[in-house]
Design a protein around this motif. Structure first.
Motif, PDB file in Angstrom:
ATOM      1  N   ARG A   7      -3.863  16.757   1.477  1.00  0.00           N
ATOM      2  CA  ARG A   7      -4.348  16.887   2.858  1.00  0.00           C
ATOM      3  C   ARG A   7      -5.714  17.560   2.878  1.00  0.00           C
ATOM      4  N   ASP A   8      -5.869  18.650   2.123  1.00  0.00           N
ATOM      5  CA  ASP A   8      -7.148  19.372   2.130  1.00  0.00           C
ATOM      6  C   ASP A   8      -8.255  18.525   1.518  1.00  0.00           C
ATOM      7  N   TYR A   9      -7.897  17.733   0.496  1.00  0.00           N
ATOM      8  CA  TYR A   9      -8.900  16.834  -0.077  1.00  0.00           C
ATOM      9  C   TYR A   9      -9.362  15.821   0.977  1.00  0.00           C
ATOM     10  N   LEU A  11      -8.947  13.067  11.781  1.00  0.00           N
ATOM     11  CA  LEU A  11      -8.525  14.425  11.418  1.00  0.00           C
ATOM     12  C   LEU A  11      -7.077  14.664  11.828  1.00  0.00           C
ATOM     13  N   GLU A  12      -6.728  14.212  13.028  1.00  0.00           N
ATOM     14  CA  GLU A  12      -5.344  14.371  13.487  1.00  0.00           C
ATOM     15  C   GLU A  12      -4.387  13.609  12.576  1.00  0.00           C
ATOM     16  N   THR A  13      -4.779  12.420  12.167  1.00  0.00           N
ATOM     17  CA  THR A  13      -3.947  11.615  11.277  1.00  0.00           C
ATOM     18  C   THR A  13      -3.742  12.317   9.943  1.00  0.00           C
ATOM     19  N   ILE A  14      -4.799  12.894   9.406  1.00  0.00           N
ATOM     20  CA  ILE A  14      -4.705  13.583   8.114  1.00  0.00           C
ATOM     21  C   ILE A  14      -3.765  14.781   8.221  1.00  0.00           C
ATOM     22  N   ARG A  15      -3.940  15.584   9.265  1.00  0.00           N
ATOM     23  CA  ARG A  15      -3.134  16.809   9.399  1.00  0.00           C
ATOM     24  C   ARG A  15      -1.655  16.485   9.581  1.00  0.00           C
ATOM     25  N   PHE A  18       0.834  -1.200   0.000  1.00  0.00           N
ATOM     26  CA  PHE A  18       0.000   0.000   0.000  1.00  0.00           C
ATOM     27  C   PHE A  18       0.869   1.252   0.000  1.00  0.00           C
ATOM     28  N   GLN A  19       0.250   2.363  -0.399  1.00  0.00           N
ATOM     29  CA  GLN A  19       0.908   3.665  -0.318  1.00  0.00           C
ATOM     30  C   GLN A  19      -0.129   4.700   0.119  1.00  0.00           C
ATOM     31  N   GLY A  20       0.336   5.736   0.791  1.00  0.00           N
ATOM     32  CA  GLY A  20      -0.545   6.821   1.216  1.00  0.00           C
ATOM     33  C   GLY A  20      -0.860   6.764   2.695  1.00  0.00           C
ATOM     34  N   ALA A  21      -0.597   7.859   3.408  1.00  0.00           N
ATOM     35  CA  ALA A  21      -0.869   7.907   4.844  1.00  0.00           C
ATOM     36  C   ALA A  21      -2.354   7.759   5.124  1.00  0.00           C
ATOM     37  N   VAL A  22      -3.185   8.403   4.280  1.00  0.00           N
ATOM     38  CA  VAL A  22      -4.644   8.332   4.386  1.00  0.00           C
ATOM     39  C   VAL A  22      -5.180   8.088   2.977  1.00  0.00           C
ATOM     40  N   LEU A  23      -6.378   7.520   2.888  1.00  0.00           N
ATOM     41  CA  LEU A  23      -6.946   7.142   1.589  1.00  0.00           C
ATOM     42  C   LEU A  23      -5.956   6.237   0.850  1.00  0.00           C
ATOM     43  N   GLU A  24      -5.335   5.347   1.615  1.00  0.00           N
ATOM     44  CA  GLU A  24      -4.284   4.483   1.092  1.00  0.00           C
ATOM     45  C   GLU A  24      -4.829   3.534   0.030  1.00  0.00           C
ATOM     46  N   GLU A  25      -3.969   3.174  -0.910  1.00  0.00           N
ATOM     47  CA  GLU A  25      -4.396   2.271  -1.970  1.00  0.00           C
ATOM     48  C   GLU A  25      -3.214   1.444  -2.450  1.00  0.00           C
ATOM     49  N   ILE A  26      -3.550   0.321  -3.037  1.00  0.00           N
ATOM     50  CA  ILE A  26      -2.531  -0.599  -3.542  1.00  0.00           C
ATOM     51  C   ILE A  26      -2.561  -0.674  -5.064  1.00  0.00           C
ATOM     52  N   PHE A  37     -17.053  16.000   5.120  1.00  0.00           N
ATOM     53  CA  PHE A  37     -18.250  15.564   4.400  1.00  0.00           C
ATOM     54  C   PHE A  37     -18.918  14.407   5.134  1.00  0.00           C
ATOM     55  N   SER A  38     -18.121  13.452   5.613  1.00  0.00           N
ATOM     56  CA  SER A  38     -18.689  12.284   6.281  1.00  0.00           C
ATOM     57  C   SER A  38     -19.371  12.649   7.584  1.00  0.00           C
ATOM     58  N   ARG A  39     -18.949  13.749   8.211  1.00  0.00           N
ATOM     59  CA  ARG A  39     -19.609  14.187   9.439  1.00  0.00           C
ATOM     60  C   ARG A  39     -20.681  15.240   9.155  1.00  0.00           C
ATOM     61  N   GLN A  40     -20.992  15.423   7.869  1.00  0.00           N
ATOM     62  CA  GLN A  40     -22.042  16.322   7.399  1.00  0.00           C
ATOM     63  C   GLN A  40     -21.766  17.787   7.736  1.00  0.00           C
ATOM     64  N   ASP A  41     -20.499  18.118   7.865  1.00  0.00           N
ATOM     65  CA  ASP A  41     -20.089  19.520   7.994  1.00  0.00           C
ATOM     66  C   ASP A  41     -19.768  20.016   6.588  1.00  0.00           C
ATOM     67  N   PHE A  42     -20.827  20.273   5.828  1.00  0.00           N
ATOM     68  CA  PHE A  42     -20.666  20.546   4.402  1.00  0.00           C
ATOM     69  C   PHE A  42     -19.993  21.890   4.136  1.00  0.00           C
ATOM     70  N   GLN A  43     -20.181  22.863   5.015  1.00  0.00           N
ATOM     71  CA  GLN A  43     -19.549  24.164   4.826  1.00  0.00           C
ATOM     72  C   GLN A  43     -18.032  24.024   4.881  1.00  0.00           C
ATOM     73  N   SER A  44     -17.536  23.308   5.919  1.00  0.00           N
ATOM     74  CA  SER A  44     -16.085  23.102   6.025  1.00  0.00           C
ATOM     75  C   SER A  44     -15.585  22.236   4.876  1.00  0.00           C
ATOM     76  N   ALA A  45     -16.373  21.212   4.513  1.00  0.00           N
ATOM     77  CA  ALA A  45     -15.971  20.332   3.417  1.00  0.00           C
ATOM     78  C   ALA A  45     -15.791  21.134   2.136  1.00  0.00           C
ATOM     79  N   ALA A  46     -16.765  22.010   1.832  1.00  0.00           N
ATOM     80  CA  ALA A  46     -16.681  22.801   0.600  1.00  0.00           C
ATOM     81  C   ALA A  46     -15.446  23.703   0.619  1.00  0.00           C
ATOM     82  N   SER A  47     -15.118  24.251   1.774  1.00  0.00           N
ATOM     83  CA  SER A  47     -13.940  25.121   1.877  1.00  0.00           C
ATOM     84  C   SER A  47     -12.662  24.337   1.619  1.00  0.00           C
ATOM     85  N   TYR A  48     -12.567  23.147   2.213  1.00  0.00           N
ATOM     86  CA  TYR A  48     -11.367  22.329   1.995  1.00  0.00           C
ATOM     87  C   TYR A  48     -11.257  21.901   0.540  1.00  0.00           C
ATOM     88  N   PHE A  49     -12.373  21.522  -0.082  1.00  0.00           N
ATOM     89  CA  PHE A  49     -12.330  21.103  -1.482  1.00  0.00           C
ATOM     90  C   PHE A  49     -11.920  22.261  -2.376  1.00  0.00           C
TER      91      PHE A  49
END
Length: 784
Positions: free
Chosen positions: A534-536, A520-524, A474-482, A543-555
């Protein structure tokens, strides 16, 4: 030879409700009845005397043997039968008793005591209740008193035989007995024992009282100590073993239970219940093939000797209903070895279900724990996993690679501890690797977005979870994939129609919140070197916690001035976040190029249609929804896909548009057609609620006219109105659902009503700061 006589000996205290049943069951077969009363304040003594008993009054001194021995001193019969007041002699056993006491060979007899409960469960075990009336035969032990040691000491174990006599014990039925008072009395007596008297039998009895009290850990502690002090030949040995195993099972300690069972099967070789219990343990662990082997061995064994304790049903299960389940669950095929690699942290709510879902097909399970503070590692161990720990370093890929490096089989299946493999997926995996044409496979990960586990509220995502172990990492600290490693090595990769269910939302809310903060701590920290990625990742988490305002800002921050050509999911997340923050114009801007780049990504066109609808572009929206229906659902192996966007969701949305344009009949025709599809049912009913003002009759009348006036549909109406903030109307339909379910044929689906109550209360409490009219029924509800 003169006919020998039989004395019934009993002790009693405040047994007016049961003593008559006991005496009447035996009086026709005994020559005298001796009752030692130890302080009754009810009419126990009067009842006993009326039935012909000789009553001796004695002071209770917390010693059952002393009271029993007093009854023996007054008995004049050649033989003694002793019963408790909450017991009765089985009707067919009387003549057998009379015949047995004519013996000149034996000094005592084991009879069978059947304990009954309020659930009609029965535990039958042997007990010496019939013996010669000799001065040297006296009871021992202040509680759970025994006569066997006195008989064996003088005449040996062979002087005790077995007879076909049954005594029915009602003492474990809480409907007729004060169980807790008896337990506390027994514990008081047991705890008064001096240390030198605390042998294996004492510890067994102490454990049993704790078990009856619901203190399973204390019971197990005493049972295990008792096993160390008990020789196999002791009469209580088999029941001690059985209760130890039962307690281990109750505590979900299956691995230890199986180890104990396999040892004691070599000691009590004809005790067939031990093989059934092993089958049950394997079944609970999901090892269906092993369970079937044990169950077949159990079924082929002869009935156990009478001195073993037996039950009519185990944990509401029996061979009759367990074997059909195993027949359909066993994977009886030859296939390459499979290592299942699981990483987890504080996932005790789901770890059991996760391992149970894969044990049947796994040659080994590697469970890597990254710092749990709950019972996750212990659960994994008891389910048969090989347990490892890995210090968390804010990098999921490192943890997964560590797990893969430990795998010893040709193939590897990757799971998180809050994921399960559905039943149908197990055999599909076996068939896939049996004749594999590729080195890696994308499996469909279905993430349910609420606790209802409904396919109407979930998303699909292809993920490479099954692959040959050799050289892939695998590769990637978060959203890891092989994925990059397999095609990059020249190996083949393809999608397989096999599902994994992600049950994240079944965990308690507090755990979900803690897990999100940890993520969140892991991502940062783990992605600090790559701000865009990181922002993605932060956007996805918000988004998963339904904080869509913050999600839109990060995206938006992640997008910058560049294009996300390789991550189509980005546009889904960004577009959905913008729609949920009420920004359809920005949604259309973001999705304009994305739909050109990904022309088969149905979800993006669906979001476009919603955005145009929000802006009042009804005609454009209609055409886009029609296009979604033509496209069908997006391919999950390529995109993050939502079921129904190319089917019933688009269809119901079209119906809403027709209603908006005034074509109500056409809209209703679409909604009623969609109702017939199980996955579309809820959305179709909700769509009808949205246009309720356009109906010619109230909703309930409309549902009745179309054969839909039932608990599920009316409960859905209630939930929809609660989501809309129409709490009084929601309460009205909730009450109607309650009335309807009373008249429905069992089994009744109360879950839909419970779900509606939960949603109504949750939404109402969230808006509790808003004043309600004085005459509102919800105001009365909140005050009560």
């Amino acid at each position: 030879m003169p006919t020998r006589t039989l004395s019934l000996c009993m002790i009693a205290k405040n047994e007016a409700d049961s003593i008559a049943r006991c005496i009447n069951s035996a009086k026709g077969f005994v020559d005298e009845i001796i009752v030692v009363d130890t302080g009754s304040t009810d009419n126990t003594k009067e009842i006993a005397r009326t039935l012909g008993a000789k009553v001796i009054e004695e002071t209770w001194n917390n010693d059952f043997s002393a009271a029993r021995n007093i009854s023996l001193e007054h008995a004049t019969g050649d033989w003694i039968l002793f019963l408790d007041c909450d017991e009765e002699l089985d009707l067919a056993s009387g003549p057998v008793l009379r015949e047995a006491i004519q013996s000149i060979t034996y000094e005592g007899y084991f009879v069978l005591v059947t304990n009954t409960t309020e659930n009609n469960l029965q535990l039958t075990s042997p007990s010496i209740r019939l013996f010669r009336n000799r001065k040297s035969f006296r009871f021992e032990g202040r509680i759970h008193e025994q006569i066997a040691p006195a008989i064996i000491k003088q005449y040996g174990i062979r002087s005790i035989a077995n007879i076909n006599v049954t005594i029915i014990h009602h003492g474990y039925d809480p409907n007729t007995n004060n169980i807790k008072a008896k337990i506390n009395r027994n514990l008081e007596i047991l705890n008064s024992y001096p240390e030198e008297k605390r042998d294996g039998f004492f510890l067994y009895n102490l454990g049993t009282e704790y078990l009856r009290l619901g203190e399973q850990k204390l019971a197990l502690e005493n049972y295990l100590k008792a096993l160390d002090l008990t020789k196999p030949g002791q009469a209580f040995g088999p029941i001690l073993v059985k209760r130890t195993i039962a307690t281990l099972i109750a505590l979900n300690r299956y691995r230890v239970a199986i180890e104990q069972l396999q040892y004691y099967q070599t000691i009590y070789t004809d005790f067939n219940d031990l093989f059934y219990l092993e089958a049950f343990c394997h079944f609970k662990c999901g090892c269906f093939s092993k369970a079937k082997v044990c169950l077949e061995r159990y079924s082929n064994m002869p009935p156990p000797p009478r001195w073993y304790p037996t039950e009519n049903v185990y944990y509401l299960s029996s061979t009759k209903n367990l074997m059909p389940i195993l027949e359909t669950s066993v994977i009886n095929k030859e296939y390459p070895g499979l290592s299942v690699c699981i990483i987890g942290r504080d996932e005790s709510a789901q770890t059991y279900q996760c391992l149970q879902s894969v044990n049947e097909i796994a040659r080994e399970i590697i469970f890597v724990d990254t710092g749990s503070t709950d019972r996750s590692p212990a659960i994994a161990y008891q389910m048969g996993a090989k347990l490892y720990s890995f210090p968390w370093n804010n990098n999921f890929a490192d943890t997964r690679n560590f797990a893969v490096s430990l795998a010893g089989e040709e193939w590897v299946l990757i799971l998180d501890a809050d994921e399960v493999l559905p039943d149908q997926s197990r055999e599909r995996i076996v068939d896939l690797i049996k004749d594999a044409r590729h080195d890696g496979y994308l499996l469909r990960v279905c993430t349910f977005l609420d606790r209802n586990l409904s396919t109407t509220n979930c998303c699909f995502k292809g993920s490479c979870r099954l692959f040959r172990k050799d050289r892939y990492r695998f590769q990637g600290a978060v959203l890891e994939e092989i994925i990059p490693f397999i095609p990059g090595s020249g190996a083949g990769l393809t999608a397989a129609d096999i599902s994994i269910h992600h049950l994240h939302y079944l965990a308690p809310d507090t755990h979900i919140a803690r897990k999100r903060e940890w993520k969140l701590e892991t991502i940062r920290e783990g992605m600090a070197h790559d701000p865009r990625q990181r922002d993605y990742a932060l956007g996805v988490e918000c988004f998963s916690r339904q904080d869509f305002q913050s999600a839109a800002s990060y995206f938006a921050s992640s997008l910058g001035d560049t294009e996300w050509a390789g991550v189509p999911d980005f546009f889904y997340y960004f577009g959905m976040s913008l729609i949920n923050t009420g920004n359809p114009a920005r949604t259309l801007t973001v999705l304009e190029r994305a739909t050109i780049r990904y022309p088969d990504y149905t979800d993006l066109f669906y979001l476009q249609a919603i955005a145009h609808f929000m802006r009042g572009n009804i005609e454009v929206s209609e055409q886009l929804f029609k296009r979604c229906l033509e496209m069908g659902d997006a391919p999950w192996e390529k995109y993050l896909a939502t079921p129904g966007t190319g089917q019933y969701k688009a269809k119901c949305s079209l119906g809403t548009i027709y209603a908006q344009k005034g074509d109500v009949n056409r809209a209703l025709e679409i909604f009623l057609e969609a109702v017939g599809t199980p996955s579309a049912f809820e959305q179709a009913i909700e769509s009808i609620v949205f246009i309720r003002d356009k109906l010619s009759v109230p909703i309930e009348r409309f549902l009745e006219q179309n054969g839909l006036l039932n608990t599920p549909s009316v409960s859905t109406v209630s939930r929809c109105l609660a989501k809309m903030g129409r709490y009084e109307e929601s309460l009205k339909y909730l009450a109607l659902a309650g009335d309807l379910i009373k008249s429905e044929t069992p089994p009744r689906n109360y879950a839909v009503i419970t779900e509606s109550i939960d949603l109504l209360l949750t939404r109402y409490l969230w808006h509790a700061v808003q004043p309600l009219p004085e005459d509102s029924p919800l105001r009365k509800l909140s005050l009560n």
